[in-house]
Design a protein around this motif. Structure first.
Motif, PDB file in Angstrom:
ATOM      1  N   CYS A 207       0.815  -1.220   0.000  1.00  0.00           N
ATOM      2  CA  CYS A 207       0.000   0.000   0.000  1.00  0.00           C
ATOM      3  C   CYS A 207       0.847   1.269   0.000  1.00  0.00           C
ATOM      4  N   GLY A 208       2.137   1.131  -0.261  1.00  0.00           N
ATOM      5  CA  GLY A 208       2.996   2.308  -0.379  1.00  0.00           C
ATOM      6  C   GLY A 208       3.446   2.905   0.938  1.00  0.00           C
ATOM      7  N   LEU A 209       3.369   2.142   1.993  1.00  0.00           N
ATOM      8  CA  LEU A 209       3.810   2.611   3.307  1.00  0.00           C
ATOM      9  C   LEU A 209       5.172   2.024   3.645  1.00  0.00           C
ATOM     10  N   VAL A 210       5.803   2.586   4.663  1.00  0.00           N
ATOM     11  CA  VAL A 210       7.086   2.088   5.147  1.00  0.00           C
ATOM     12  C   VAL A 210       6.825   0.853   6.008  1.00  0.00           C
ATOM     13  N   LYS A 211       7.667  -0.157   5.874  1.00  0.00           N
ATOM     14  CA  LYS A 211       7.530  -1.364   6.690  1.00  0.00           C
ATOM     15  C   LYS A 211       7.549  -0.990   8.170  1.00  0.00           C
ATOM     16  N   GLY A 212       6.580  -1.501   8.917  1.00  0.00           N
ATOM     17  CA  GLY A 212       6.514  -1.247  10.349  1.00  0.00           C
ATOM     18  C   GLY A 212       5.921   0.101  10.711  1.00  0.00           C
ATOM     19  N   GLU A 213       5.444   0.845   9.741  1.00  0.00           N
ATOM     20  CA  GLU A 213       4.882   2.177  10.003  1.00  0.00           C
ATOM     21  C   GLU A 213       3.610   2.127  10.836  1.00  0.00           C
ATOM     22  N   VAL A 214       2.785   1.114  10.593  1.00  0.00           N
ATOM     23  CA  VAL A 214       1.471   1.078  11.226  1.00  0.00           C
ATOM     24  C   VAL A 214       1.193  -0.246  11.954  1.00  0.00           C
ATOM     25  N   ILE A 215       1.669  -1.350  11.422  1.00  0.00           N
ATOM     26  CA  ILE A 215       1.335  -2.664  11.990  1.00  0.00           C
ATOM     27  C   ILE A 215       2.518  -3.220  12.777  1.00  0.00           C
ATOM     28  N   GLN A 216       2.229  -3.621  14.010  1.00  0.00           N
ATOM     29  CA  GLN A 216       3.253  -4.207  14.881  1.00  0.00           C
ATOM     30  C   GLN A 216       2.750  -5.543  15.423  1.00  0.00           C
ATOM     31  N   PRO A 217       3.623  -6.553  15.532  1.00  0.00           N
ATOM     32  CA  PRO A 217       3.191  -7.806  16.168  1.00  0.00           C
ATOM     33  C   PRO A 217       2.966  -7.584  17.664  1.00  0.00           C
ATOM     34  N   PHE A 218       1.913  -8.193  18.184  1.00  0.00           N
ATOM     35  CA  PHE A 218       1.622  -8.111  19.616  1.00  0.00           C
ATOM     36  C   PHE A 218       0.982  -9.432  20.016  1.00  0.00           C
ATOM     37  N   GLY A 219       1.754 -10.300  20.624  1.00  0.00           N
ATOM     38  CA  GLY A 219       1.263 -11.635  20.975  1.00  0.00           C
ATOM     39  C   GLY A 219       0.924 -12.391  19.702  1.00  0.00           C
ATOM     40  N   ASP A 220      -0.287 -12.953  19.654  1.00  0.00           N
ATOM     41  CA  ASP A 220      -0.692 -13.700  18.466  1.00  0.00           C
ATOM     42  C   ASP A 220      -1.484 -12.832  17.491  1.00  0.00           C
ATOM     43  N   LYS A 221      -1.470 -11.498  17.714  1.00  0.00           N
ATOM     44  CA  LYS A 221      -2.184 -10.580  16.818  1.00  0.00           C
ATOM     45  C   LYS A 221      -1.210  -9.599  16.191  1.00  0.00           C
ATOM     46  N   LEU A 222      -1.697  -8.954  15.164  1.00  0.00           N
ATOM     47  CA  LEU A 222      -0.985  -7.847  14.553  1.00  0.00           C
ATOM     48  C   LEU A 222      -1.763  -6.593  14.942  1.00  0.00           C
ATOM     49  N   VAL A 223      -1.108  -5.660  15.589  1.00  0.00           N
ATOM     50  CA  VAL A 223      -1.778  -4.476  16.091  1.00  0.00           C
ATOM     51  C   VAL A 223      -1.563  -3.323  15.122  1.00  0.00           C
ATOM     52  N   VAL A 224      -2.666  -2.698  14.745  1.00  0.00           N
ATOM     53  CA  VAL A 224      -2.651  -1.557  13.827  1.00  0.00           C
ATOM     54  C   VAL A 224      -2.662  -0.295  14.674  1.00  0.00           C
ATOM     55  N   GLN A 225      -1.570   0.465  14.597  1.00  0.00           N
ATOM     56  CA  GLN A 225      -1.468   1.684  15.388  1.00  0.00           C
ATOM     57  C   GLN A 225      -0.746   2.760  14.578  1.00  0.00           C
ATOM     58  N   PRO A 226      -1.526   3.644  13.953  1.00  0.00           N
ATOM     59  CA  PRO A 226      -0.897   4.737  13.217  1.00  0.00           C
ATOM     60  C   PRO A 226      -0.045   5.582  14.168  1.00  0.00           C
ATOM     61  N   PRO A 227       0.994   6.242  13.653  1.00  0.00           N
ATOM     62  CA  PRO A 227       1.814   7.105  14.504  1.00  0.00           C
ATOM     63  C   PRO A 227       0.944   8.155  15.195  1.00  0.00           C
ATOM     64  N   PRO A 228       1.316   8.587  16.410  1.00  0.00           N
ATOM     65  CA  PRO A 228       0.492   9.551  17.163  1.00  0.00           C
ATOM     66  C   PRO A 228       0.138  10.806  16.371  1.00  0.00           C
ATOM     67  N   GLU A 229       1.069  11.316  15.582  1.00  0.00           N
ATOM     68  CA  GLU A 229       0.782  12.533  14.815  1.00  0.00           C
ATOM     69  C   GLU A 229      -0.308  12.302  13.766  1.00  0.00           C
ATOM     70  N   ALA A 230      -0.459  11.069  13.308  1.00  0.00           N
ATOM     71  CA  ALA A 230      -1.478  10.757  12.304  1.00  0.00           C
ATOM     72  C   ALA A 230      -2.888  10.903  12.866  1.00  0.00           C
ATOM     73  N   LEU A 231      -3.025  10.717  14.167  1.00  0.00           N
ATOM     74  CA  LEU A 231      -4.348  10.774  14.791  1.00  0.00           C
ATOM     75  C   LEU A 231      -4.873  12.205  14.939  1.00  0.00           C
ATOM     76  N   ARG A 232      -4.019  13.180  14.704  1.00  0.00           N
ATOM     77  CA  ARG A 232      -4.447  14.583  14.843  1.00  0.00           C
ATOM     78  C   ARG A 232      -5.323  15.041  13.687  1.00  0.00           C
ATOM     79  N   ASP A 233      -5.134  14.430  12.522  1.00  0.00           N
ATOM     80  CA  ASP A 233      -5.906  14.820  11.332  1.00  0.00           C
ATOM     81  C   ASP A 233      -6.579  13.575  10.761  1.00  0.00           C
ATOM     82  N   PHE A 234      -7.814  13.361  11.174  1.00  0.00           N
ATOM     83  CA  PHE A 234      -8.529  12.131  10.813  1.00  0.00           C
ATOM     84  C   PHE A 234      -8.647  11.967   9.299  1.00  0.00           C
TER      85      PHE A 234
END
Length: 197
Positions: A133-160
Motif C-alpha cells: 500500500c505504499g507505506l514504510v515497513k513497520g509504520e502502522v502494523i506491529q506484532p503483539f502476541g498472536d495478533k498484529l496491532v494496527v497503530q498509526p503514529p500519534p501525529e497521524a491521529l491529529r488529522d482524521f
C-alpha cells in the motif's frame, strides 16, 4: 345501530412486532420462556435476549438470524454469544472479501496482493501489506502476541481525514487478509477496539 339480535364480535387485534419475532424464534425450536424481545431506545432497535431457559443451540443460529430480521440478538450464555458472532462474521465474509477486493482493484493493487502463506512470519506478512500500500515497513502494523496491532503514529491521529486518505488502502488490505483468515488484527487508537478476529 342494529345488530339483528346477534352480538358483533370484534376481530382480534394484530400481533405486536415483539410477538411476531417471538413466534418466529419459537418456530426455530427456542422456548418462549427464555426469550425477551423489547424495543431499546438506546439502540433505536429491538433487542432479542435469549436466556438459558430458551434451550438455544448452535444449530439454531441460522434460523435465529433469519427470525431476528436484522434486530439485535444477545445470548446470556457467553459461549453461545461468541459462537453466534462467529457465525454472523462467517456469513459476512464473502461481502467483506468482495468489498476489500473492489477497493484494492480501484487502486490497481489487487494484482500481486500478498498472501500469508508466502511469508515466514506474521510480522513479515504485515510488512508486505504495508509495502503493497505504499507505506514504510513497520509504520502502522506491529506484532503483539498472536495478533498484529494496527497503530498509526500519534501525529497521524491529529488529522482524521488525512489519516484515512493515507491509510485507507491498508485498511482495505487488512479487511481482505482478515476475511481470508490470513491474520488476526487489532486496532489501537483513541478507542482501543478490535478491528477483526
Amino acid at each position: 345501530m342494529r345488530f339483528n339480535g346477534a352480538m358483533e364480535i370484534l376481530p382480534e387485534p394484530p400481533p405486536s412486532y415483539e410477538q411476531i419475532i417471538t413466534q418466529k424464534l419459537v418456530e426455530c425450536g427456542l422456548s418462549s420462556r427464555g426469550l425477551k424481545v423489547s424495543y431499546e431506545d438506546d439502540f433505536q432497535s429491538y433487542e432479542i435476549v435469549i436466556g438459558p431457559s430458551a434451550n438455544a443451540m448452535a444449530e439454531m443460529f441460522s434460523c435465529t438470524r433469519d427470525a431476528a430480521a436484522g434486530e439485535i440478538v444477545s445470548f446470556d450464555d457467553q459461549e453461545l454469544m461468541s459462537g453466534y458472532h462467529a457465525f454472523l462474521a462467517e456469513g459476512y465474509r464473502p461481502q467483506m472479501i468482495a468489498s476489500a477486493e473492489s477497493e484494492l482493484a480501484k487502486r490497481g493493487l489487487l494484482k500481486g496482493f500478498p498472501r500469508r502463506v508466502d511469508f515466514a512470519s506474521d510480522a513479515l506478512f504485515a510488512e508486505a501489506l504495508e509495502e503493497h500500500c505504499g507505506l514504510v515497513k513497520g509504520e502502522v502494523i506491529q506484532p503483539f502476541g498472536d495478533k498484529l496491532v494496527v497503530q498509526p503514529p500519534p501525529e497521524a491521529l491529529r488529522d482524521f481525514k488525512a489519516t484515512m486518505e493515507r491509510y485507507s488502502c491498508l485498511y482495505s488490505a487488512i479487511q481482505l487478509a482478515s476475511a481470508r483468515g490470513e491474520g488476526k488484527f487489532g486496532f489501537v487508537g483513541n478507542q482501543a477496539s478490535a478491528l477483526s478476529d
